[in-house]
Design a protein around this motif. Structure first.
Motif, PDB file in Angstrom:
ATOM      1  N   ALA A 155       0.737  -1.295  -0.137  1.00  0.00           N
ATOM      2  CA  ALA A 155      -0.154   0.172  -0.081  1.00  0.00           C
ATOM      3  C   ALA A 155       1.000   1.271   0.006  1.00  0.00           C
ATOM      4  N   ARG A 156       2.033   1.188   0.540  1.00  0.00           N
ATOM      5  CA  ARG A 156       3.019   2.245   0.535  1.00  0.00           C
ATOM      6  C   ARG A 156       3.655   2.509  -0.853  1.00  0.00           C
ATOM      7  N   GLY A 157       3.586   1.708  -1.842  1.00  0.00           N
ATOM      8  CA  GLY A 157       4.034   1.705  -3.011  1.00  0.00           C
ATOM      9  C   GLY A 157       5.432   1.486  -3.166  1.00  0.00           C
ATOM     10  N   ILE A 158       5.938   0.307  -2.226  1.00  0.00           N
ATOM     11  CA  ILE A 158       7.268  -0.212  -2.264  1.00  0.00           C
ATOM     12  C   ILE A 158       6.974  -1.433  -2.793  1.00  0.00           C
ATOM     13  N   THR A 159       8.060  -1.781  -3.937  1.00  0.00           N
ATOM     14  CA  THR A 159       8.075  -2.791  -5.036  1.00  0.00           C
ATOM     15  C   THR A 159       8.655  -3.930  -4.733  1.00  0.00           C
ATOM     16  N   CYS A 160       9.477  -4.102  -3.560  1.00  0.00           N
ATOM     17  CA  CYS A 160      10.199  -5.318  -3.081  1.00  0.00           C
ATOM     18  C   CYS A 160      10.428  -5.565  -1.837  1.00  0.00           C
ATOM     19  N   ILE A 161      10.030  -6.676  -1.352  1.00  0.00           N
ATOM     20  CA  ILE A 161      10.062  -7.024   0.073  1.00  0.00           C
ATOM     21  C   ILE A 161      11.234  -7.973   0.361  1.00  0.00           C
ATOM     22  N   LYS A 162      11.946  -7.836   1.647  1.00  0.00           N
ATOM     23  CA  LYS A 162      13.038  -8.655   1.901  1.00  0.00           C
ATOM     24  C   LYS A 162      12.396  -9.575   3.068  1.00  0.00           C
ATOM     25  N   VAL A 163      12.166 -10.910   2.955  1.00  0.00           N
ATOM     26  CA  VAL A 163      11.587 -11.693   4.011  1.00  0.00           C
ATOM     27  C   VAL A 163      13.008 -12.189   4.883  1.00  0.00           C
ATOM     28  N   LYS A 164      12.995 -12.295   6.080  1.00  0.00           N
ATOM     29  CA  LYS A 164      14.003 -12.941   6.902  1.00  0.00           C
ATOM     30  C   LYS A 164      13.526 -14.175   7.187  1.00  0.00           C
ATOM     31  N   VAL A 165      14.311 -15.167   6.845  1.00  0.00           N
ATOM     32  CA  VAL A 165      14.090 -16.425   7.370  1.00  0.00           C
ATOM     33  C   VAL A 165      15.524 -17.188   8.100  1.00  0.00           C
ATOM     34  N   GLY A 166      15.667 -18.199   8.247  1.00  0.00           N
ATOM     35  CA  GLY A 166      16.855 -18.974   8.647  1.00  0.00           C
ATOM     36  C   GLY A 166      16.490 -19.663  10.164  1.00  0.00           C
ATOM     37  N   GLY A 167      14.777 -19.972  10.391  1.00  0.00           N
ATOM     38  CA  GLY A 167      14.637 -20.417  11.548  1.00  0.00           C
ATOM     39  C   GLY A 167      14.088 -21.957  11.238  1.00  0.00           C
ATOM     40  N   ASP A 168      12.925 -22.318  11.634  1.00  0.00           N
ATOM     41  CA  ASP A 168      12.349 -23.389  11.390  1.00  0.00           C
ATOM     42  C   ASP A 168      11.650 -23.336   9.860  1.00  0.00           C
ATOM     43  N   LEU A 169      12.116 -24.439   9.317  1.00  0.00           N
ATOM     44  CA  LEU A 169      11.854 -24.185   7.547  1.00  0.00           C
ATOM     45  C   LEU A 169      10.425 -24.285   7.209  1.00  0.00           C
ATOM     46  N   ARG A 170       9.433 -25.143   7.972  1.00  0.00           N
ATOM     47  CA  ARG A 170       8.122 -24.851   7.809  1.00  0.00           C
ATOM     48  C   ARG A 170       7.605 -23.573   8.101  1.00  0.00           C
ATOM     49  N   GLU A 171       8.070 -22.802   8.959  1.00  0.00           N
ATOM     50  CA  GLU A 171       7.678 -21.530   9.385  1.00  0.00           C
ATOM     51  C   GLU A 171       8.164 -20.595   8.447  1.00  0.00           C
ATOM     52  N   ASP A 172       9.275 -20.734   7.891  1.00  0.00           N
ATOM     53  CA  ASP A 172       9.813 -19.942   6.982  1.00  0.00           C
ATOM     54  C   ASP A 172       9.006 -19.905   5.896  1.00  0.00           C
ATOM     55  N   VAL A 173       8.941 -21.129   5.240  1.00  0.00           N
ATOM     56  CA  VAL A 173       8.184 -21.167   4.114  1.00  0.00           C
ATOM     57  C   VAL A 173       6.759 -20.743   4.132  1.00  0.00           C
ATOM     58  N   ASP A 174       6.036 -20.950   5.190  1.00  0.00           N
ATOM     59  CA  ASP A 174       4.735 -20.347   5.487  1.00  0.00           C
ATOM     60  C   ASP A 174       4.728 -18.937   5.335  1.00  0.00           C
ATOM     61  N   ARG A 175       5.523 -18.306   6.062  1.00  0.00           N
ATOM     62  CA  ARG A 175       5.723 -16.732   6.331  1.00  0.00           C
ATOM     63  C   ARG A 175       5.930 -16.413   4.815  1.00  0.00           C
ATOM     64  N   VAL A 176       6.856 -16.731   3.832  1.00  0.00           N
ATOM     65  CA  VAL A 176       7.031 -16.402   2.528  1.00  0.00           C
ATOM     66  C   VAL A 176       5.758 -16.394   1.745  1.00  0.00           C
ATOM     67  N   GLU A 177       5.172 -17.448   1.722  1.00  0.00           N
ATOM     68  CA  GLU A 177       3.843 -17.948   1.099  1.00  0.00           C
ATOM     69  C   GLU A 177       2.614 -16.569   1.384  1.00  0.00           C
ATOM     70  N   ALA A 178       2.523 -16.382   2.803  1.00  0.00           N
ATOM     71  CA  ALA A 178       1.815 -15.473   3.299  1.00  0.00           C
ATOM     72  C   ALA A 178       1.846 -14.065   2.599  1.00  0.00           C
ATOM     73  N   ILE A 179       3.348 -13.613   2.508  1.00  0.00           N
ATOM     74  CA  ILE A 179       3.929 -12.470   2.010  1.00  0.00           C
ATOM     75  C   ILE A 179       3.548 -12.445   0.448  1.00  0.00           C
ATOM     76  N   ARG A 180       3.726 -13.336  -0.071  1.00  0.00           N
ATOM     77  CA  ARG A 180       3.286 -13.794  -1.648  1.00  0.00           C
ATOM     78  C   ARG A 180       1.863 -13.275  -1.734  1.00  0.00           C
ATOM     79  N   ASN A 181       1.193 -14.142  -0.911  1.00  0.00           N
ATOM     80  CA  ASN A 181      -0.362 -14.003  -1.190  1.00  0.00           C
ATOM     81  C   ASN A 181      -1.194 -12.707  -0.851  1.00  0.00           C
TER      82      ASN A 181
END
Length: 357
Positions: A155-181
């Motif tokens: 909504a702010r008009g920013i065109t790229c998101i950097k996602v912090k991962v490196g923890g539990d794999l399942r949680e990381d993947v779910d976080r990235v998918e939520a951001i994509r959605n």
């Protein structure tokens, strides 16, 4: 004594609360606990420098940075800021374990010098462009919170998101998918902050690929000293792999590139300082290796310095300079004008253009 001789050096703590805790693979912070260096020259020109220690990443703290910076006061007084490379060499040779202090000193010296010369720092460094466009980072939060943050970012008009991962794999993947959605049209990069093994990093990328998600970049998937692990990941994926914590100086970058361990390098002023950052950039350019510029938890001051460097040199593929947007207050003004994720430096008349509020 010339007009650019350093006559005064003031060191003080700079503590700024965050809007909410920021969690990465190596820890969580709720405030920027930094150090401010103010340098004044013979002609009255003033320059500001910020030291931003992040203990899990730099091994330095606000307390150690304060002590080291105060130890530099007598060393700097009487030196000519025009000889900024000599000053850099001197402080790095004596305070090599305090990289953030060396960076803050270089920043303050060059801010004061370019104020005295009447040119913006980005022009002094080459003037390749007048603006940079940053991403926005989302920390290690729940998928639900990540969804909210991603929607706000879009909504702010920013065109790229950097996602912090490196923890539990399942949680990381779910976080990235939520951001994509939440933001299906936004570009994504990942930053593991040394949190994975080589195999875990590849499993993460495979799981995302299975969900039709391909990041533009995976940053520092393994421990900073695990050069072989970096190479293994790079050789087994087509996703570009960036060195961050591993890329502390030009010699380490040269070794990484010779090994073929990474194919992108993240320059951070707090790791290398400005002079070393220029060397790293030159090295990467000579080998056609894409460049990224990033930051620790820094205020508008240090972010402006990084933006001036990236704009002055030009050619940075990835820009990660979002931390002022994470702070609850801003003790500085100027440095750049912001529109969405773009920092425009064209209104700066001299130095960094930063003023204290």
């Amino acid at each position: 004594m010339s007009r650019t001789t350093i006559t005064s050096v003031v060191v003080e703590p700079l503590t700024i609360p965050l809007l909410e805790p920021f969690t990465i693979a190596t820890g969580s912070v709720n405030a920027a606990r930094n150090v401010l260096i103010t340098i004044t020259l013979q002609d009255g020109s003033t320059g500001y420098g910020e030291c931003a220690p992040l203990p899990p990443s730099t091994g330095q703290s606000q307390e150690t940075a304060l002590a080291a910076a105060q130890g530099c006061i007598d060393l700097l007084k009487g030196k000519d800021a025009a000889h900024w490379r000599q000053i850099s060499h001197l402080v790095h040779s004596m305070y090599y374990a305090q990289s953030v202090v060396c960076a803050g000193i270089e920043m303050a010296v060059l801010d004061a010098l370019t104020h005295s010369y009447g040119v913006p720092l980005y022009v002094f460094l080459g003037g390749a462009s007048t603006n940079v466009t940053t991403d926005m980072s989302i920390p290690m939060v729940s998928p639900e919170r990540a969804y909210e943050l991603a929607a706000e970012t879009a909504a702010r008009g920013i065109t790229c998101i950097k996602v912090k991962v490196g923890g539990d794999l399942r949680e990381d993947v779910d976080r990235v998918e939520a951001i994509r959605n939440a933001a299906p049209n936004i570009s994504l990069t990942l930053d593991a902050n040394q949190g994975y093994t080589a195999n875990e990093a590849l499993l993460c990328l495979e799981a995302l690929d299975n969900r039709d998600i391909r990041p533009l970049l995976l940053e520092q998937p393994v421990h900073k000293d695990d050069y072989e692990g970096l190479r293994y990941v790079t050789e087994h994926t087509t996703v570009p792999i960036a060195a961050d914590e591993s890329a502390a100086n030009a010699s380490s970058v040269a070794r990484l590139l010779k090994m073929g361990a990474v194919n992108t390098v993240n320059i951070k002023l707090m790791k290398a300082g400005i002079v070393e950052a220029l060397d790293i950039a030159a090295l990467c350019r000579s080998m056609h290796v894409p460049l990224m510029i990033g930051a620790m938890i820094e205020s508008r001051l240090a972010i402006a310095a990084a933006a001036h460097l990236a704009a002055g040199l030009g050619g940075f593929t990835f820009i990660d300079l979002d931390t002022p947007m994470l702070l609850a207050e801003d003790p500085f003004k100027g440095g750049y004008d912001q529109r969405a994720g773009t920092y425009d430096l064209s209104s700066v008349r001299s130095g960094l253009g930063i003023e204290r509020r």
